[in-house]
Design a protein around this motif. Sequence first.
Motif, PDB file in Angstrom:
ATOM      1  N   ASP A  65       0.919  -1.144  -0.002  1.00  0.00           N
ATOM      2  CA  ASP A  65      -0.130  -0.128  -0.005  1.00  0.00           C
ATOM      3  C   ASP A  65       0.988   1.179   0.106  1.00  0.00           C
ATOM      4  OD1 ASP A  65      -2.443  -1.520  -0.037  1.00  0.00           O
ATOM      5  OD2 ASP A  65      -2.816  -1.018   2.002  1.00  0.00           O
ATOM      6  N   LEU A  66       1.815   1.344   0.743  1.00  0.00           N
ATOM      7  CA  LEU A  66       2.744   2.402   0.876  1.00  0.00           C
ATOM      8  C   LEU A  66       3.325   2.700  -0.094  1.00  0.00           C
ATOM      9  CD1 LEU A  66       2.952   4.267   3.482  1.00  0.00           C
ATOM     10  CD2 LEU A  66       5.241   3.405   3.851  1.00  0.00           C
ATOM     11  N   ILE A  67       3.887   1.628  -0.859  1.00  0.00           N
ATOM     12  CA  ILE A  67       4.692   1.807  -2.222  1.00  0.00           C
ATOM     13  C   ILE A  67       3.846   2.455  -3.180  1.00  0.00           C
ATOM     14  CG2 ILE A  67       5.857   0.445  -4.098  1.00  0.00           C
ATOM     15  CD1 ILE A  67       6.398  -1.597  -1.954  1.00  0.00           C
ATOM     16  N   LEU A  68       2.439   2.031  -3.442  1.00  0.00           N
ATOM     17  CA  LEU A  68       1.531   2.804  -4.037  1.00  0.00           C
ATOM     18  C   LEU A  68       1.187   4.121  -3.832  1.00  0.00           C
ATOM     19  CD1 LEU A  68      -0.371   2.726  -6.642  1.00  0.00           C
ATOM     20  CD2 LEU A  68      -1.874   1.126  -5.118  1.00  0.00           C
ATOM     21  N   VAL A  69       0.942   4.294  -2.646  1.00  0.00           N
ATOM     22  CA  VAL A  69       0.743   5.931  -2.061  1.00  0.00           C
ATOM     23  C   VAL A  69       2.018   6.788  -2.347  1.00  0.00           C
ATOM     24  CG1 VAL A  69       0.272   7.189   0.049  1.00  0.00           C
ATOM     25  CG2 VAL A  69      -0.785   5.068  -0.448  1.00  0.00           C
TER      26      VAL A  69
ATOM     27  N   PHE B 189       0.499 -10.804   3.714  1.00  0.00           N
ATOM     28  CA  PHE B 189       1.231 -10.016   2.782  1.00  0.00           C
ATOM     29  C   PHE B 189       0.270  -9.955   1.709  1.00  0.00           C
ATOM     30  CE2 PHE B 189       2.905  -9.919  -1.431  1.00  0.00           C
ATOM     31  CZ  PHE B 189       3.941  -8.728  -1.276  1.00  0.00           C
ATOM     32  N   THR B 190       0.273  -8.868   1.121  1.00  0.00           N
ATOM     33  CA  THR B 190      -0.464  -8.508  -0.259  1.00  0.00           C
ATOM     34  C   THR B 190       0.179  -7.250  -0.870  1.00  0.00           C
ATOM     35  OG1 THR B 190      -2.641  -7.545  -0.958  1.00  0.00           O
ATOM     36  CG2 THR B 190      -1.942  -6.748   1.088  1.00  0.00           C
ATOM     37  N   GLU B 191      -0.051  -7.425  -2.230  1.00  0.00           N
ATOM     38  CA  GLU B 191       0.809  -6.440  -2.965  1.00  0.00           C
ATOM     39  C   GLU B 191       0.238  -5.015  -2.945  1.00  0.00           C
ATOM     40  OE1 GLU B 191      -0.651  -9.218  -4.306  1.00  0.00           O
ATOM     41  OE2 GLU B 191       0.965 -10.339  -5.203  1.00  0.00           O
ATOM     42  N   GLY B 192      -0.940  -4.877  -2.360  1.00  0.00           N
ATOM     43  CA  GLY B 192      -1.361  -3.329  -2.252  1.00  0.00           C
ATOM     44  C   GLY B 192      -3.070  -3.378  -2.425  1.00  0.00           C
ATOM     45  N   GLN B 197      -8.544  -5.108  -4.664  1.00  0.00           N
ATOM     46  CA  GLN B 197      -9.652  -4.492  -5.338  1.00  0.00           C
ATOM     47  C   GLN B 197     -10.528  -5.366  -6.235  1.00  0.00           C
ATOM     48  OE1 GLN B 197      -8.963  -0.395  -6.633  1.00  0.00           O
ATOM     49  NE2 GLN B 197     -11.358  -0.140  -7.299  1.00  0.00           N
ATOM     50  N   PHE B 198      -9.826  -5.992  -6.875  1.00  0.00           N
ATOM     51  CA  PHE B 198     -10.365  -7.066  -8.068  1.00  0.00           C
ATOM     52  C   PHE B 198     -10.318  -8.432  -7.406  1.00  0.00           C
ATOM     53  CE2 PHE B 198      -8.267  -3.344 -10.110  1.00  0.00           C
ATOM     54  CZ  PHE B 198      -9.400  -2.703 -10.539  1.00  0.00           C
ATOM     55  N   SER B 199     -10.099  -8.595  -6.278  1.00  0.00           N
ATOM     56  CA  SER B 199     -10.342  -9.946  -5.710  1.00  0.00           C
ATOM     57  C   SER B 199     -11.126 -10.218  -4.850  1.00  0.00           C
ATOM     58  CB  SER B 199      -9.114 -10.385  -4.980  1.00  0.00           C
ATOM     59  OG  SER B 199      -8.514  -9.705  -3.921  1.00  0.00           O
ATOM     60  N   GLU B 200     -11.466 -11.328  -4.295  1.00  0.00           N
ATOM     61  CA  GLU B 200     -12.550 -11.618  -3.250  1.00  0.00           C
ATOM     62  C   GLU B 200     -12.265 -10.826  -1.889  1.00  0.00           C
ATOM     63  OE1 GLU B 200     -14.047 -15.367  -2.552  1.00  0.00           O
ATOM     64  OE2 GLU B 200     -14.503 -15.750  -4.751  1.00  0.00           O
ATOM     65  N   SER B 201     -11.085 -10.795  -1.377  1.00  0.00           N
ATOM     66  CA  SER B 201     -10.428 -10.311  -0.209  1.00  0.00           C
ATOM     67  C   SER B 201     -10.089  -9.129  -0.309  1.00  0.00           C
ATOM     68  CB  SER B 201      -9.095 -11.113   0.201  1.00  0.00           C
ATOM     69  OG  SER B 201      -8.480 -11.229  -0.832  1.00  0.00           O
ATOM     70  N   LYS B 202     -11.182  -8.095  -0.444  1.00  0.00           N
ATOM     71  CA  LYS B 202     -11.140  -6.835  -0.924  1.00  0.00           C
ATOM     72  C   LYS B 202     -10.230  -5.800   0.385  1.00  0.00           C
ATOM     73  CE  LYS B 202     -14.978  -6.582  -3.748  1.00  0.00           C
ATOM     74  NZ  LYS B 202     -15.309  -7.872  -3.648  1.00  0.00           N
ATOM     75  N   ASP B 203     -10.610  -6.077   1.479  1.00  0.00           N
ATOM     76  CA  ASP B 203      -9.805  -5.163   2.850  1.00  0.00           C
ATOM     77  C   ASP B 203      -8.833  -6.514   3.431  1.00  0.00           C
ATOM     78  OD1 ASP B 203      -9.114  -3.863   4.473  1.00  0.00           O
ATOM     79  OD2 ASP B 203     -11.217  -3.228   5.382  1.00  0.00           O
TER      80      ASP B 203
END
Lengths: 246, 236
Positions: A65-69, B189-192, B197-203
């Motif tokens: 997230d921080l990288i994108l921000v 871990f998640t890419e961001g 946003q486009f997967s089932e686990s939105k948050d």
Amino acid sequence: MSLVEVNSWDIVKKQYRYKLKSYLGVFSSLIIIQVLAIFFSLNGTGMSGGSSGTFSYKVNYYSGDLILVFMMLWGFITAIIITTKAYRYDDTSFVTNRLTSHFSNILFLISASLFAGLTVFLSSHLFRLITNIMNVDSIMVNEHTPLQIAKGIIGAGLYIFLFTSIGYLVGMLIQKNKLFSFFLPIVLVGAMYLDGMNNDVLIFHSISLYFLSETLLSLLIIKIMSVSLLFYGFAIILSARMEVRA
Amino acid sequence: MTALFFVLPILVIIVLVVGISTYASKSSEKRHSSPQKKKWIVGGYVTVIVVATVLSYTFFPAKKIDSTIMHREEVKKQEDAEIAIINSGMAGKLLEVERVFTDKKTWTFSYNKRDLLIPNNDMQEYSPNVFVISKPVDDNSVEVTHYMSKMIVGGIDFTEEKGSPEILINEETLKIYAPEPVEVTFNKFTEGFAFNQFSESKDMYSLNNLSTHGSEFLLIKVPKSVKVSGAFNYVK
């Protein structure tokens, strides 16, 4: 008087190619900022926990997230920078008008945003690798399909592009009148402060939700492109009354 | 002051990003380093992050969260079924438990006394529901079964990690001791957000959509002639 008929689209393409080759500083700043974002993210981007009777759990979150921000901020600043005189005057080495210059700038910013979106994905894995090496074991991941990854890269690029459009408009406003460089931050911070006065950031939350709640890529593209083109449109209209280079 | 405390880190980050972007672009104008050198730097960085991505997928594979373990509706359905079974036990007629609960551990004690006391565990941090069934025969044995439903946190099944209590029969008293405390730490871990946003686990920060802490109870089967007293419910 020249006998050669000049096609505007050809000039846009030439300027675009020139900008891709010569604005390398934009990409080196991207690298520095991404490395900085990775460094800031190393401690984790969040933590939560809970318990049920004698069972308790703690979850550490590591995300890109921080990288994108940071990349969104980078896009915003980059767009402001390319509206400065030094960059605008670069275009005069071509047979050009303001519109071709704007179009080539927009094309350049689209390319830079998509490149940044791709590097957000790749650098978040560099970040994951570093956390692995730093003995943060048993990392769980939300499994994304290749299609979801491709959509994510485009989505990240779109968010960065949205910020470039805001930056481009802000840059043009500042070029129009330097007083904007003082007023705009004051207006922004003031608006954020007023919005958050009741501990409920309504306006900024609604704006973010308008984009972030979109699960269809096609609709996100329409939303971001229409808002971005609106900002770019304003910037182009503003620049029409600006002084020309002697 | 509090507002400043929250705004300050954001301002520091903005100043850093603005400073770096401006400096890098201005130095590019002044041709501090050759374009060739800059191309190498950009190319080198892209190579590093591509290699890192390949390595993170191949040499450091992470445990994948099966986000399809339970959806929000399934979690709700599971919790409703658990409540229905517990309530049926309290009402004296235990519904079929196997569909929702699994028997995690069973104890068998030989018992030839006439009375059995189950003390109240309410003051402890662990006080499961206790249901007692009177067996149709006098087989001189007391069977205790610990039933537990699924415990899922953020889509990860922790049912195995959660332990069973310790059960002891001392004279005419059945004692229930809390299981050993279990503390689990895990990393997500998640890419961001653009990728979620486009997967089932939105948050990724919200565990509630895929979490249920589960229920548990003890089912005690006693010989026909044993008279039980204490904190429990007789069930059929």
